[in-house]
Design an enzyme around this catalytic site. Structure first.
Site, short mmCIF file in Angstrom:
data_model
loop_
_atom_site.label_atom_id
_atom_site.label_comp_id
_atom_site.label_asym_id
_atom_site.label_seq_id
_atom_site.Cartn_x
_atom_site.Cartn_y
_atom_site.Cartn_z
N ARG A 90 1.06 -1.07 0.12
CA ARG A 90 -0.13 0.09 0.04
C ARG A 90 0.97 1.23 0.06
NH1 ARG A 90 -2.30 4.11 -0.30
NH2 ARG A 90 -4.43 4.52 0.67
N HIS B 59 1.54 7.06 1.73
CA HIS B 59 0.56 7.96 1.79
C HIS B 59 0.39 8.65 2.96
CE1 HIS B 59 -0.99 4.38 3.07
NE2 HIS B 59 -2.00 5.12 3.63
N HIS C 215 -3.20 10.72 5.33
CA HIS C 215 -4.61 11.00 5.40
C HIS C 215 -4.90 12.33 6.24
CE1 HIS C 215 -5.01 6.70 4.45
NE2 HIS C 215 -4.27 6.35 5.36
N GLU D 266 -5.42 7.04 11.65
CA GLU D 266 -5.73 5.61 11.23
C GLU D 266 -5.33 4.73 12.36
OE1 GLU D 266 -4.14 4.49 7.30
OE2 GLU D 266 -3.31 2.57 8.29
N HIS E 69 3.06 7.25 5.73
CA HIS E 69 3.31 5.88 6.37
C HIS E 69 3.11 4.84 5.20
CE1 HIS E 69 -1.19 6.63 6.89
NE2 HIS E 69 -1.20 5.45 6.57
N GLU F 42 -11.01 5.38 1.89
CA GLU F 42 -9.73 5.01 1.40
C GLU F 42 -9.11 5.48 0.13
OE1 GLU F 42 -6.31 2.48 0.85
OE2 GLU F 42 -7.31 3.09 2.72
#
Length: 415
Positions: free
Chosen positions: A123, A126, A128, A132, A171, A194
């Site tokens: 993943r 990125h 947010h 999270e 992360h 997401e």
């Protein structure tokens, strides 16, 4: 038929209809409290029938919706959802599916994501706008994160482990062999998607080459092969030893608190012969300043006792087994719903609720709260710490019977 005979027959028919409608149990009695009476026990066969159209397979999953107990009353916002019927977004390396407030309106404090990364699946890097929180449900995963003081943290996590990244902390996640990783994410904003994250590949692709060169102090040709579209999830090479990755990022020092926590291995907060509850909030998982959580195990036939949470809504992810939950609110309003593995529940703060394991194996679910501290009030704990004579007058129950109720706030019954 003469008028008298006809009137007699009509009267008898009306009486018979009344008997059928009320059934053997009369309204306004214990277990059947409402007027007009609620539930199948108070319905005649004609009114109870459901000729369709219907999906029997789907109906069988929701017996409490199909035939609610007579104690259910009033309307409530739907507090059941599921990852099982959420569409997956699949790319080479893994997949994800989500349930946000858009599809689950009651869930305004938490948005949930179920994600799978195969061995080596990444993943991408990125961050947010929301914090999270995550729990591992299968396999192993390597997480990386950087705090605002330039301190990097790299760790491997397995089943039952948590991680927590405050909003804005960059992360990445990568599945490890041999089985990859599956986990559930909970964002502390019901509208966080997401598919609406800030992706580093997007940023580089949408920055002028000369600016990239100036930013990194190298020739712009270094960036000529960068992806022109975001990666999101992609297949990568499995990382080497954990110690090598930790050493590679050690120059900034270590953060004061770890970003991971072994919830599955934690000492139970409450434990009886019928199950246990394990907690992680800011008092034990220090970095988790805005999310508290609990993993709860309930034995077959046992109940998570009647309680409520005064400081936060409860978002649930059902990991294993099956059960049913009844939620109570002012009105009165009470509604019962059935849950299975992969389902999501949501209970507003202050709403009373009770959960029963209706299966033949342990029921396991995780509860997540947008709060720094876990709080609950158990009904038995309250009533046994109220003057017995006062409780007796409320419920017409003798004081000597009240004395038999649990006084130690067991959480899961029977003890």
């Amino acid at each position: 038929m003469d008028p008298i005979s006809r009137r007699t027959m009509l009267a008898l028919g009306a009486l018979g209809g009344t008997a059928i409608a009320t059934g053997a149990v009369q309204a306004a009695t214990f277990g059947n409290p409402d007027e007009p009476a609620e539930g199948a026990i108070n319905a005649n066969p004609g009114g109870l029938s459901d000729p369709g159209p219907q999906d029997p397979t789907l109906d069988s999953q929701f017996p409490s919706f199909e035939s609610p107990p007579a104690t259910d009353v009033g309307n409530m916002q739907l507090f059941w959802a599921s990852f099982n019927n959420a569409p997956k977004r699949i790319q080479n390396g893994g997949w994800a599916r989500q349930v946000t407030q858009e599809s689950f309106p009651i869930s305004n404090t938490i948005a949930g994501v179920n994600m799978r990364l195969g061995p080596g699946g990444i993943r991408e890097l990125h961050w947010h706008r929301a914090a999270e929180w995550a729990i591992m449900t299968n396999g192993r995963c390597r997480i990386t994160v950087l705090d605002p003081k330039g301190r990097a943290y790299v760790q491997d996590v397995g089943e039952g482990d948590l991680w927590y990244f405050p909003a804005g902390y960059p992360h990445s996640l990568q599945g490890l062999g041999p089985d990859g990783a599956e986990f559930v994410l909970a964002f502390d904003d019901g509208n966080q998607s997401e598919y609406g994250t800030l992706l580093v590949s997007d940023w580089l692709a949408h920055t002028e080459p000369d600016l990239l060169a100036a930013n990194f102090g190298v020739s712009k040709d270094v960036f000529k092969n960068i992806p022109l579209h975001d990666l999101w999830i992609f297949q990568g090479e499995e990382p080497g030893p954990l110690s090598a990755d930790q050493e590679a990022v050690a120059s900034g020092g270590l953060p004061p608190f770890p970003f991971t926590f072994r919830l599955g291995a934690a000492k139970p907060f409450k434990e009886t012969k019928s199950g246990n509850i394990k907690l992680a909030d800011s008092t034990t998982f220090n970095v988790a300043k805005n999310v508290a959580s609990a993993i709860e195990t309930i034995k077959p036939g046992a109940v998570r006792e009647m309680h409520w949470h005064p400081n936060a809504d409860e978002w649930q992810y059902w990991i294993k087994g099956q059960g049913r939950m009844t939620v109570f609110d002012a009105g009165p309003r009470a509604q019962t719903a059935d849950f299975h593995a992969g389902d999501i529940g949501y209970v507003k703060k202050q709403q009373g609720h009770i959960i029963q394991n209706t299966g033949d194996e342990d029921l396991v679910f995780v509860a997540v709260f947008r709060a720094d501290e876990y709080q609950e009030i158990g009904l038995s704990d309250w009533l046994t710490h109220t003057p017995p004579a006062l409780v007796s007058q409320h419920f017409n129950i003798p004081v000597n019977e009240i004395a038999k109720w649990p006084t130690n706030d067991p959480g899961i019954m029977p003890e």
